[in-house]
Design a protein around this motif. Sequence first.
Motif, PDB file in Angstrom:
ATOM      1  N   ARG A 177      -9.770  -9.654  -9.222  1.00  0.00           N
ATOM      2  CA  ARG A 177      -9.030  -9.060  -8.113  1.00  0.00           C
ATOM      3  C   ARG A 177      -9.259  -9.859  -6.828  1.00  0.00           C
ATOM      4  O   ARG A 177      -8.310 -10.117  -6.063  1.00  0.00           O
ATOM      5  N   CYS A 178     -10.500 -10.248  -6.585  1.00  0.00           N
ATOM      6  CA  CYS A 178     -10.800 -11.041  -5.396  1.00  0.00           C
ATOM      7  C   CYS A 178     -10.115 -12.405  -5.447  1.00  0.00           C
ATOM      8  O   CYS A 178      -9.625 -12.913  -4.423  1.00  0.00           O
ATOM      9  N   GLN A 233      -6.456 -11.936  -4.711  1.00  0.00           N
ATOM     10  CA  GLN A 233      -6.283 -11.693  -3.283  1.00  0.00           C
ATOM     11  C   GLN A 233      -6.499 -12.980  -2.487  1.00  0.00           C
ATOM     12  O   GLN A 233      -5.762 -13.274  -1.532  1.00  0.00           O
ATOM     13  N   GLU A 268      -3.912 -14.923  -0.027  1.00  0.00           N
ATOM     14  CA  GLU A 268      -4.268 -15.254   1.343  1.00  0.00           C
ATOM     15  C   GLU A 268      -4.215 -16.760   1.576  1.00  0.00           C
ATOM     16  O   GLU A 268      -3.802 -17.218   2.654  1.00  0.00           O
TER      17      GLU A 268
END
Length: 558
Positions: free
Chosen positions: A396-397, A400, A404
């Motif tokens: 998930r990180c 993300q 970004e």
Amino acid sequence: MSATYLNVPFRDKDSAKALGARWDPAQRQWYVPPGRELAPFAAWLPADLAGTAGSELPPAPLAPASALVPDHHLTSLGRSLSASEPAPAYASPASQPALSLSQLLAGVAQVVTQAFPAGVWTLVEVVDARLRNGHVYLELSERDASGQPLAKANAMVWASTASRILPEFERATGATLGPGIKLLVRARPNFKPQYGFSLEIDAIDSGYTLGDLEARQREIRERLQREGLYTRQQRLDPPWDYQRVLVIAPEGGAGLGDFQAEASRLQQHGVCRFDYAYSRFQGEGAAAEIRSILLLALQGLVAAKRPDAVVIIRGGGAVNDLAWLNDYELARTICELERPVLTGIGHERDNTLLDEVAQQRFDTPSKVVAGIEQQIVRRAAEARAHFETIARLCQRCIAQARIEAQQAESLVRALAWRQLDAARHRVPAAWSEVQAQARRLLRAAREQSQLRLHQIGERADVAVRLAGESAARSLQEVAGGSRQALRQARQDSRALMREIAGQGPEKTLARGFAIVRDAAGHTLQRAAELKPGQALQIQFHDGRVDAQLARPAATPAD
């Protein structure tokens, strides 16, 4: 009327039993049966009943067995024997008739039979028990508080009686007749001239044995509670995981085999290591041996790696076999250990003090290793779940971060293009300014270089002039020194030639030396060169003389 329960300390249990008190296994307390007087038990009555027991004093304690023999039997023993048997021919020095040994022992047997026509309830401790042809042969004793024997006797339970009372005793107590167990038995003294004194047992009170075992266990439990040690193991943190375990067990026991069957599988795969230390678990001194083995094993493991837990296991057994583990010093040692203790002693119905004070109690040894395995599996499952959670969070990180990063890249590109457009308009003016500034800097640098070059030329001229003057002076000094050295060398050479010219043979001959030559005129320098009869020429300072060698040449000196 109902039973009256008593507060009997462990040290008074025998006295209470002798007065008629009974043991209630369910209540774990001594009681007075309905209908009995409470006055003899006034010392152990509850506080609310102590004043209602009456002012009657308790009866006197039971007299010892020897006092139960009537005096008239002892005094009439000799008369009865002399009346029934003819006196032997031999007379003592006092002219008194003497008895044979068989007559004497037969009289003793008669007195014993008359004194004890029926069995007497007696408190005994079993020292040894043997079974032969269905009969049970016992060695009994009574010991004081320090363990010193006060009395000993042999006893037997005949096969017909044993088949009736022993199964009932074992069913009620879970114990078997064996060393160390205390019993309240109904025994009839028996004396036979051929075999001596013994006791014939025909009844065993199972309630007393249960009370004795429970009272001993309760006394140790209360002592540990007073000292604040009883629940110390429960206050320790349980092992989070098991990587190394110390196992204390009797060597070769069935329970140990069940434990190792599962433990070896964990150790084979490197999941958990098991260190084994072996000790006796029953018999006199078993508790002290377990304690010593345990402490030595822990001391040996400290240098390597402390165990996560200590496991104490053994197979099931009779209640009195397990009673050897109800020892204060051993229980205290378990309470004071800094490592959690797990027990698997006996079966589900068995209970020892070690089970009570341990951090975790299991019914059997196999359930102990199963509990360890379950904890390891639980921790492995938790680790896997945590790993999967971390993996999901990482994914998930990463997703993300990718979003970004893409957004940041788009923003950077837009800003870069904006800056490029602005720079495209500013570059011509900036280039003109850079060129003008560069020309100014070059002009200033040229002027500075010319000034520096002029200064360097002036300094070089001064240095060359000074170097020339210094070289001229040095050349003059060298020339003067050379001329002086040549003059001195010429004088030294002449003096040396004069010295050499003055060192000829004549000067040596003038000092008293001579020169020896052979007939051919060659100078002889060694005596070994001379031969007998050889012609010689000897030159002195003032002339030459011819000579001939008259003896062998002398041996050269060393």
